[in-house]
Motif scaffolding. Structure first.
Motif, PDB file in Angstrom:
ATOM      1  N   LEU A   1       0.740   9.702  -5.316  1.00  0.00           N
ATOM      2  CA  LEU A   1       1.234  11.023  -4.935  1.00  0.00           C
ATOM      3  C   LEU A   1       2.093  11.641  -6.038  1.00  0.00           C
ATOM      4  CD1 LEU A   1       1.493  13.155  -2.653  1.00  0.00           C
ATOM      5  CD2 LEU A   1       3.558  11.953  -1.961  1.00  0.00           C
ATOM      6  N   ILE A   2       2.958  10.854  -6.634  1.00  0.00           N
ATOM      7  CA  ILE A   2       3.799  11.352  -7.730  1.00  0.00           C
ATOM      8  C   ILE A   2       2.929  11.751  -8.919  1.00  0.00           C
ATOM      9  CG2 ILE A   2       5.509  10.652  -9.467  1.00  0.00           C
ATOM     10  CD1 ILE A   2       6.890   9.068  -7.217  1.00  0.00           C
ATOM     11  N   PHE A   3       1.909  10.943  -9.234  1.00  0.00           N
ATOM     12  CA  PHE A   3       1.012  11.262 -10.343  1.00  0.00           C
ATOM     13  C   PHE A   3       0.267  12.575 -10.083  1.00  0.00           C
ATOM     14  CE2 PHE A   3      -3.221  10.997 -12.288  1.00  0.00           C
ATOM     15  CZ  PHE A   3      -2.837  10.962 -13.620  1.00  0.00           C
ATOM     16  N   VAL A   4      -0.231  12.764  -8.856  1.00  0.00           N
ATOM     17  CA  VAL A   4      -0.945  13.997  -8.514  1.00  0.00           C
ATOM     18  C   VAL A   4      -0.010  15.202  -8.582  1.00  0.00           C
ATOM     19  CG1 VAL A   4      -2.074  15.216  -6.593  1.00  0.00           C
ATOM     20  CG2 VAL A   4      -2.726  12.873  -7.151  1.00  0.00           C
TER      21      VAL A   4
ATOM     22  N   TRP B   1       0.813  -1.214   0.000  1.00  0.00           N
ATOM     23  CA  TRP B   1       0.000   0.000   0.000  1.00  0.00           C
ATOM     24  C   TRP B   1       0.852   1.272   0.000  1.00  0.00           C
ATOM     25  CZ3 TRP B   1      -4.493  -0.961  -1.674  1.00  0.00           C
ATOM     26  CH2 TRP B   1      -5.125  -2.153  -1.385  1.00  0.00           C
ATOM     27  N   SER B   2       1.988   1.236   0.645  1.00  0.00           N
ATOM     28  CA  SER B   2       2.834   2.426   0.674  1.00  0.00           C
ATOM     29  C   SER B   2       3.377   2.744  -0.717  1.00  0.00           C
ATOM     30  CB  SER B   2       3.974   2.240   1.666  1.00  0.00           C
ATOM     31  OG  SER B   2       4.769   1.121   1.314  1.00  0.00           O
ATOM     32  N   TYR B   3       3.711   1.711  -1.489  1.00  0.00           N
ATOM     33  CA  TYR B   3       4.208   1.945  -2.849  1.00  0.00           C
ATOM     34  C   TYR B   3       3.099   2.458  -3.756  1.00  0.00           C
ATOM     35  CZ  TYR B   3       8.336  -0.509  -1.276  1.00  0.00           C
ATOM     36  OH  TYR B   3       9.448  -0.874  -0.588  1.00  0.00           O
ATOM     37  N   ILE B   4       1.898   1.974  -3.557  1.00  0.00           N
ATOM     38  CA  ILE B   4       0.757   2.471  -4.334  1.00  0.00           C
ATOM     39  C   ILE B   4       0.508   3.938  -3.992  1.00  0.00           C
ATOM     40  CG2 ILE B   4      -1.738   2.237  -4.673  1.00  0.00           C
ATOM     41  CD1 ILE B   4      -1.325  -0.802  -4.216  1.00  0.00           C
TER      42      ILE B   4
END
Length: 72
Positions: A50-53, A42-45
């Motif tokens: 976050l990077i996409f946003v 879940w942390s990697y997802i």
């Protein structure tokens, strides 16, 4: 691009001349990696979202016109 390289260079310079700061950064990185592994996947997802946003916000901000140049 030049600003990002200069910030990276200054950061590297500070880490080279300060062993105390370098130790804190390495310790923080170790804690971060351990926490990511504890809460995976879940942390990697969450990091991917976050990077996409962040990229979406950055690209949208540069697409907004700054004005026509005509004073009101």
């Amino acid at each position: 691009m030049i600003r990002a390289l200069s910030i990276g260079g200054m950061t590297g310079g500070f880490l080279m001349i300060s062993p105390g700061l370098r130790g804190h950064v390495i310790n923080l990185y170790s804690i971060l990696v351990t926490t990511l592994n504890d809460f995976s996947p879940w942390s990697y997802i969450a990091i991917g979202v976050l990077i996409f946003v962040m990229l979406t916000m950055e690209l949208y901000r540069h697409a907004i016109p700054r004005g026509s140049g005509v004073p009101k």
